[in-house]
Structure formats: C-alpha cells, structure tokens
Write a protein that holds these residues in place. Structure first.
Motif, PDB file in Angstrom:
ATOM      1  N   GLY A   1      45.794 -21.118 -42.843  1.00 18.43           N
ATOM      2  CA  GLY A   1      46.338 -21.539 -44.133  1.00 18.43           C
ATOM      3  C   GLY A   1      45.737 -20.787 -45.297  1.00 18.43           C
ATOM      4  N   LEU A   2      44.422 -20.527 -45.221  1.00 18.39           N
ATOM      5  CA  LEU A   2      43.711 -19.872 -46.327  1.00 18.39           C
ATOM      6  C   LEU A   2      44.055 -18.393 -46.437  1.00 18.39           C
ATOM      7  CD1 LEU A   2      41.448 -20.021 -48.518  1.00 18.39           C
ATOM      8  CD2 LEU A   2      39.841 -19.387 -46.699  1.00 18.39           C
TER       9      LEU A   2
ATOM     10  N   LEU B   1      48.947 -17.979 -44.537  1.00 16.81           N
ATOM     11  CA  LEU B   1      50.043 -18.740 -45.130  1.00 16.81           C
ATOM     12  C   LEU B   1      50.002 -18.696 -46.659  1.00 16.81           C
ATOM     13  CD1 LEU B   1      52.428 -20.370 -44.086  1.00 16.81           C
ATOM     14  CD2 LEU B   1      51.050 -22.439 -44.321  1.00 16.81           C
ATOM     15  N   SER B   2      48.802 -18.788 -47.233  1.00 14.67           N
ATOM     16  CA  SER B   2      48.697 -18.770 -48.701  1.00 14.67           C
ATOM     17  C   SER B   2      49.157 -17.429 -49.275  1.00 14.67           C
ATOM     18  CB  SER B   2      47.262 -19.067 -49.133  1.00 14.67           C
ATOM     19  OG  SER B   2      46.368 -18.067 -48.666  1.00 14.67           O
ATOM     20  N   LEU B   3      48.822 -16.332 -48.579  1.00 15.16           N
ATOM     21  CA  LEU B   3      49.253 -15.017 -49.051  1.00 15.16           C
ATOM     22  C   LEU B   3      50.759 -14.855 -48.913  1.00 15.16           C
ATOM     23  CD1 LEU B   3      48.600 -12.223 -50.136  1.00 15.16           C
ATOM     24  CD2 LEU B   3      48.160 -11.477 -47.783  1.00 15.16           C
ATOM     25  N   ALA B   4      51.316 -15.308 -47.794  1.00 15.42           N
ATOM     26  CA  ALA B   4      52.759 -15.183 -47.576  1.00 15.42           C
ATOM     27  C   ALA B   4      53.547 -15.970 -48.613  1.00 15.42           C
ATOM     28  CB  ALA B   4      53.118 -15.665 -46.169  1.00 15.42           C
TER      29      ALA B   4
ATOM     30  N   ASN C   1      46.368 -23.931 -47.462  1.00 11.40           N
ATOM     31  CA  ASN C   1      47.478 -23.162 -48.024  1.00 11.40           C
ATOM     32  C   ASN C   1      47.496 -23.286 -49.546  1.00 11.40           C
ATOM     33  OD1 ASN C   1      49.976 -21.849 -48.445  1.00 11.40           O
ATOM     34  ND2 ASN C   1      51.103 -23.751 -48.138  1.00 11.40           N
ATOM     35  N   ILE C   2      47.336 -24.505 -50.055  1.00 11.24           N
ATOM     36  CA  ILE C   2      47.388 -24.726 -51.505  1.00 11.24           C
ATOM     37  C   ILE C   2      46.146 -24.178 -52.193  1.00 11.24           C
ATOM     38  CG2 ILE C   2      47.429 -26.472 -53.314  1.00 11.24           C
ATOM     39  CD1 ILE C   2      50.099 -26.020 -51.889  1.00 11.24           C
ATOM     40  N   PHE C   3      44.960 -24.503 -51.675  1.00 13.42           N
ATOM     41  CA  PHE C   3      43.741 -23.997 -52.303  1.00 13.42           C
ATOM     42  C   PHE C   3      43.673 -22.471 -52.224  1.00 13.42           C
ATOM     43  CE2 PHE C   3      41.263 -28.192 -51.516  1.00 13.42           C
ATOM     44  CZ  PHE C   3      41.855 -28.733 -52.638  1.00 13.42           C
ATOM     45  N   GLY C   4      44.110 -21.915 -51.086  1.00 16.08           N
ATOM     46  CA  GLY C   4      44.121 -20.456 -50.945  1.00 16.08           C
ATOM     47  C   GLY C   4      45.096 -19.804 -51.907  1.00 16.08           C
ATOM     48  N   SER C   5      46.278 -20.414 -52.088  1.00 12.65           N
ATOM     49  CA  SER C   5      47.257 -19.878 -53.038  1.00 12.65           C
ATOM     50  C   SER C   5      46.710 -19.918 -54.462  1.00 12.65           C
ATOM     51  CB  SER C   5      48.562 -20.678 -52.954  1.00 12.65           C
ATOM     52  OG  SER C   5      49.185 -20.506 -51.699  1.00 12.65           O
TER      53      SER C   5
END
Length: 345
Positions: free
Chosen positions: A48-49, A52-55, A262-266
C-alpha cells in the motif's frame, strides 16, 4: 489534451463517465495488488505504501507537473495540500465498510510511524510557507529540497521498520475479517497476467484521471467558482478518486493495512511533489508568498492525520454507529475545512 469545447452539462456528464472508469480501474487494482501481495509474500502495508499509493497518485503527479509548467502556483499547491485532508477523509469513509474501527486492525507500529512522519512533513511545509524561502538556488527554494530529503529519509525508515516487532498493540480485533468476494477467476491467473492487468489499470487511472482533471477545470470555469476554492475541492476530489475506490475495495476484502498505507503513502507523495514542481516553476520558489488557503490546507492536513495517529495508538475507542470515533472526527474536520476554504477564497 485537445478536447472539443463542451457545455457545462456536457462537461458534467463526461466528468461522470471518466469517474466511472477510474472507479472500476481503481477497484480492480486493489484486488490485483492484494493477490500479488499474497503470491509474493509481501506485507500488504508495504504494498500500500510503495506501490498502490504511487499508482493512485498518478493523476496528481501529472496534474501537478503540468500546472507547474504553466506557472500556476495556486493550482499546484491547493491541489496538493488540499488533497491531503480529502484523502484522509476518504480513509474515514472507507471505515463504513470495515468490521469495527479501521484503526483497530494494524498489528505493528508502522502505520503510527507513517502518520507521525506525515505530520512532521506537513509541519515543515507549513513553517516554510510562513517564513518564506530564505535560500534560493537556481530558482528552487531550499525548503522544497529539504522536504524531498526528509521524504526520502521517511521512506527509508518505514522500509527498515516494516519487519520490526518491538512494539505490539493490545486489544486486537479478529485478524481474519470476512472477505468480499474477489473477481471471478482472479486466483487462477498467472503472475505475469496479474502484473499486466495491474499495468493496464494504472494506465486507465492515469489517462482517465487526467481527463477528470480537465473536465473539473472546465466545470470550474463554466460555473464561475474561484480557482483557489476549486483547487482544494473539485480538482483535489477528481485526482483523489483513485484513492477512494482502492481504499474502499481494500477494506471490503479485509486488507485494512493496505488501505491505511495507501492513504498515508499518497499523502506523503503529495508533499514530495513540491520539489519537482518547484524545479518546473520558474517564477521563483513555489513555496514563496503562498495564499492563506495553502496554509489552511496544511493545518487541516496536520489535524486529520493527528486524529488518526491518536486512533492508531488508542486501541479501544468509542464507535458512532458502525465506524470509529476517530473517523467521525476526521469527517467533521474535513467538512470544517471546506467551510474555511470557502470563507478565505
């Protein structure tokens, strides 16, 4: 993109069609990433970090760099920083599909560390915006360089900490929530097929995400609303749609840690994009002479992230209906941010 002129109603319809494609592609990507994480024995929080966050951030990346080339400082910063509170609110909305408060599920401290590092980066950006860029090299401010270096250090720390088990939370819920049925036949696909499908989903998110942004800007112009207000609301919402669909889908299949990361990474990516935007923005340091909307967006980003940080630490927390109190407070704070943006527009 050279898109024919449309009326307001046509722009709204095309916006909705693009949103539907992005929604489907994002949901499919969440299923694919969950399956690939299981196949390659990867931690879903790490997937996710870093993946997914980059995508899901591809539309923000393209929009930000394009706006920077167009020397649109307000559009760049309002889109980036306004999207942080919005994407955190997306995590709160996905709590409706969780079995209990979503922040009760992480079993390691890496999510709390993600939130802490995000607060640090937001605070640094806020300080720079208030002080102004004192040192400038080739039109690029030292502040944006420092943000990029801090981001790199944060990712390095999170990657090293991922396998650590020196902090263990208590009051853990059931680790195996009832999964939402995966797409038919996905488990029978080869790894290569899953990877190619993931690439196709990423391309769909990028292309139709950019079309979303284009029609959002067109709706803003045709409706007569202000640029700053649109930047932190409609435009940020358009570019955050991939995060919404992937987060909700991840929660529905029980991949809670992937949804949170995913959210924190984005949001971390939103901050580091300031550096390449500063390079492309040639009218001076991009964090110089920022508007009140920008500092408000950073402040609300700190607030919603801090609320979830508390939720990750306090394991046994009250619920409001089916969702955690922390998610309710995040949604209330986000609603308050919209009122604040409208007030200072």
């Amino acid at each position: 993109m050279d898109i024919p002129v449309t009326t307001l109603s046509q722009s709204v319809l095309l916006f909705a069609l693009c949103a539907a494609v992005v929604w489907f592609a994002g949901a499919r990507l969440a299923y694919l990433m969950d399956t690939l994480a299981d196949r390659y024995h990867l931690a879903k929080s790490l997937v996710g970090l870093l993946v997914l966050s980059l995508a899901t951030s591809l539309p923000e990346v393209a929009t930000t760099l394009t706006a920077a080339l167009q020397q649109a400082r307000d559009l760049v910063l309002n889109n980036l920083f306004g999207g942080i509170a919005l994407q955190t609110a997306i995590l709160a909305m996905s709590d409706f599909w969780a079995r209990g408060a979503i922040t009760n599920y992480p079993r390691k401290a890496n999510h709390a560390l993600e939130a802490t590092l995000l607060v640090l980066l937001l605070a640094i950006a806020l300080i720079i915006c208030n002080l102004g860029e004192t040192f400038v090299f080739g039109g690029v401010g030292l502040g944006s360089v420092f943000i990029a270096v801090t981001y790199a250090g944060a990712i390095w720390m999170l990657r090293r900490y991922d396998d650590s088990s020196d902090w263990v939370p208590v009051d853990l819920p059931d680790p195996d929530p009832l999964p939402f049925p995966a797409p038919t036949g996905l488990g029978a696909r080869s790894n290569a097929a899953l990877i190619w499908q993931s690439i196709a989903a990423c391309l769909a998110i990028l292309i139709f995400g950019l079309l979303l942004v284009l029609f959002a800007e067109r709706i803003a112009t045709q409706s007569g609303l202000g640029t700053s207000f649109i930047g932190v609301t409609l435009l940020a919402g358009a570019t955050s749609l991939p995060e919404l669909t992937t987060s909700i889908t991840a929660v529905r299949i029980g991949a809670y840690t992937m949804a949170i990361s995913n959210i924190f990474g984005s949001n971390l990516i939103m901050l580091v994009l300031v550096f390449p935007a500063d390079i492309l923005f040639r009218a001076g340091p991009i964090l110089q002479e920022t508007s009140k909307t920008v500092t408000l967006a950073l402040s609300f980003g700190i607030a919603v992230t801090a609320i979830y940080l508390i939720g990750l630490i306090v394991r046994r927390k009250p619920k409001v209906g089916t969702i955690g109190l922390d998610s309710v407070l995040v949604l209330i704070t986000f609603a308050g941010s919209l009122l604040a943006y409208y007030y200072v527009r």
